[in-house]
Structure formats: structure tokens, C-alpha cells
Design a protein around this motif. Structure first.
Motif, short mmCIF file in Angstrom:
data_model
loop_
_atom_site.label_atom_id
_atom_site.label_comp_id
_atom_site.label_asym_id
_atom_site.label_seq_id
_atom_site.Cartn_x
_atom_site.Cartn_y
_atom_site.Cartn_z
N LEU A 105 14.96 -6.19 10.40
CA LEU A 105 14.71 -6.91 9.15
C LEU A 105 13.65 -6.20 8.32
CD1 LEU A 105 15.25 -9.29 7.29
CD2 LEU A 105 13.60 -10.62 8.64
N CYS A 106 12.63 -5.70 8.99
CA CYS A 106 11.57 -4.96 8.30
C CYS A 106 12.16 -3.74 7.59
CB CYS A 106 10.50 -4.54 9.31
SG CYS A 106 9.02 -3.82 8.56
N ALA A 107 13.04 -3.03 8.25
CA ALA A 107 13.67 -1.85 7.64
C ALA A 107 14.45 -2.25 6.39
CB ALA A 107 14.59 -1.16 8.64
N GLU A 108 15.18 -3.36 6.45
CA GLU A 108 15.96 -3.81 5.29
C GLU A 108 15.06 -4.16 4.11
OE1 GLU A 108 18.91 -6.83 6.19
OE2 GLU A 108 19.25 -5.92 8.15
N ILE A 109 13.99 -4.90 4.38
CA ILE A 109 13.08 -5.30 3.30
C ILE A 109 12.35 -4.08 2.74
CG2 ILE A 109 11.01 -6.65 2.76
CD1 ILE A 109 12.14 -8.80 4.70
N CYS A 110 11.94 -3.16 3.61
CA CYS A 110 11.26 -1.95 3.15
C CYS A 110 12.18 -1.06 2.32
CB CYS A 110 10.68 -1.18 4.33
SG CYS A 110 9.21 -1.95 5.04
N LYS A 111 13.46 -1.01 2.65
CA LYS A 111 14.43 -0.25 1.83
C LYS A 111 14.47 -0.82 0.41
CE LYS A 111 17.76 1.07 5.36
NZ LYS A 111 19.09 0.81 5.92
N TRP A 112 14.55 -2.13 0.34
CA TRP A 112 14.57 -2.82 -0.95
C TRP A 112 13.30 -2.52 -1.73
CZ3 TRP A 112 12.04 -8.02 -1.46
CH2 TRP A 112 12.21 -8.57 -2.74
N CYS A 113 12.16 -2.61 -1.08
CA CYS A 113 10.88 -2.37 -1.75
C CYS A 113 10.77 -0.91 -2.19
CB CYS A 113 9.72 -2.76 -0.82
SG CYS A 113 8.12 -2.87 -1.66
N ALA A 114 11.20 0.02 -1.34
CA ALA A 114 11.17 1.44 -1.71
C ALA A 114 12.02 1.69 -2.94
CB ALA A 114 11.64 2.30 -0.55
N ASP A 115 13.16 1.05 -3.00
CA ASP A 115 14.05 1.20 -4.16
C ASP A 115 13.40 0.64 -5.42
OD1 ASP A 115 16.67 1.68 -5.49
OD2 ASP A 115 16.64 -0.52 -5.63
N GLN A 116 12.82 -0.54 -5.31
CA GLN A 116 12.21 -1.19 -6.48
C GLN A 116 10.99 -0.42 -6.98
OE1 GLN A 116 13.79 -4.05 -8.00
NE2 GLN A 116 15.25 -3.08 -6.62
N CYS A 117 10.06 -0.13 -6.08
CA CYS A 117 8.83 0.57 -6.48
C CYS A 117 9.13 2.02 -6.86
CB CYS A 117 7.79 0.49 -5.36
SG CYS A 117 7.17 -1.20 -5.13
N GLY A 118 10.14 2.60 -6.23
CA GLY A 118 10.52 3.97 -6.52
C GLY A 118 11.04 4.17 -7.94
N GLN A 119 11.40 3.09 -8.60
CA GLN A 119 11.88 3.18 -9.98
C GLN A 119 10.74 3.28 -11.00
OE1 GLN A 119 14.74 0.05 -10.87
NE2 GLN A 119 15.55 0.17 -8.79
N HIS A 120 9.51 3.08 -10.55
CA HIS A 120 8.36 3.11 -11.45
C HIS A 120 7.62 4.44 -11.36
CE1 HIS A 120 8.16 -1.57 -11.27
NE2 HIS A 120 9.01 -1.14 -12.18
N ASP A 121 6.94 4.80 -12.44
CA ASP A 121 6.20 6.06 -12.50
C ASP A 121 4.73 5.92 -12.08
OD1 ASP A 121 8.35 7.62 -13.31
OD2 ASP A 121 8.03 7.14 -15.42
N HIS A 122 4.28 4.70 -11.84
CA HIS A 122 2.88 4.51 -11.43
C HIS A 122 2.63 5.19 -10.09
CE1 HIS A 122 2.89 1.40 -14.50
NE2 HIS A 122 3.77 0.69 -13.83
#
Length: 107
Positions: free
Chosen positions: A65-82
Motif C-alpha cells: 500500500l505504501c508503494a501505491e501511495i508513494c507512486k501517486w505522490c511521486a507523480d503528483q509532486c513530480g509535475q511541479h517545478d518547485h
């Protein structure tokens, strides 16, 4: 617990990076699920660390479950330039790798 060391380390680093991202994004407008994903990532990473530290028979499920949530977070945060979002996405990707590996080895 030594068999979990690299996964625990990755989860803890993810908690730190997600906390920094969450704090930096406070009050800022986002066009996706960042920083909400960071809060959820922090929660599952902390739960995952506790499950591994206890050598829980459910540790592999927590890690999956941690891997699934972290994938989602990596995708979301990875879209930002900050910078904080980039660091968060990278920490999440490392956590995904470690958690998937741990879940597969425990299965």
C-alpha cells in the motif's frame, strides 16, 4: 529487523521530504493532488515503518500500500517545478522501489 533496514530508511526519508513539501506548499495553489498526497504519504510511510519495526505479519501488505501511495505522490509532486516537490517525488520513487522489493520478498 535488519532485513527491513533499507526499506525503513527509505520510508523515513520519504516522511521528511513529504513533510517539507507539505509545509512549503501550505497556502499555495496546486493544480493537482499535491500537497494532499504528501499528507497521505507521510501517514502510510510512518505506519509502514512501525509494521516493519514490529516484524508484523502484515508488513508486506503495508509496504504494498505504501508503494501505491508513494507512486501517486511521486507523480503528483513530480509535475511541479518547485525544488521541494522534486525532492519529494524523488524520495517517493526510492520508497516505492524499496517497498515493492520488501513486499515481494515477504510474499
Amino acid at each position: 529487523m535488519s532485513q527491513f533496514k533499507s526499506c525503513i530508511d527509505a520510508c523515513q526519508q520519504c516522511v521528511v521530504a513529504c513533510t517539507e513539501c507539505l509545509e512549503a506548499m501550505g497556502g499555495k495553489k496546486s493544480d493537482n493532488d499535491c500537497p494532499s498526497c504528501c499528507a497521505q504519504c507521510i501517514d502510510i510511510c510512518e505506519a509502514c515503518v512501525k509494521a516493519m519495526a514490529r516484524d508484523s505479519k502484515y508488513a508486506s501488505q503495508f509496504c504494498q500500500l505504501c508503494a501505491e501511495i508513494c507512486k501517486w505522490c511521486a507523480d503528483q509532486c513530480g509535475q511541479h517545478d518547485h525544488d521541494h516537490c522534486k525532492r519529494c517525488a524523488e524520495a517517493c520513487r526510492k520508497c516505492v522501489k524499496e517497498c515493492e522489493s520488501m513486499a515481494a520478498s515477504a510474499a
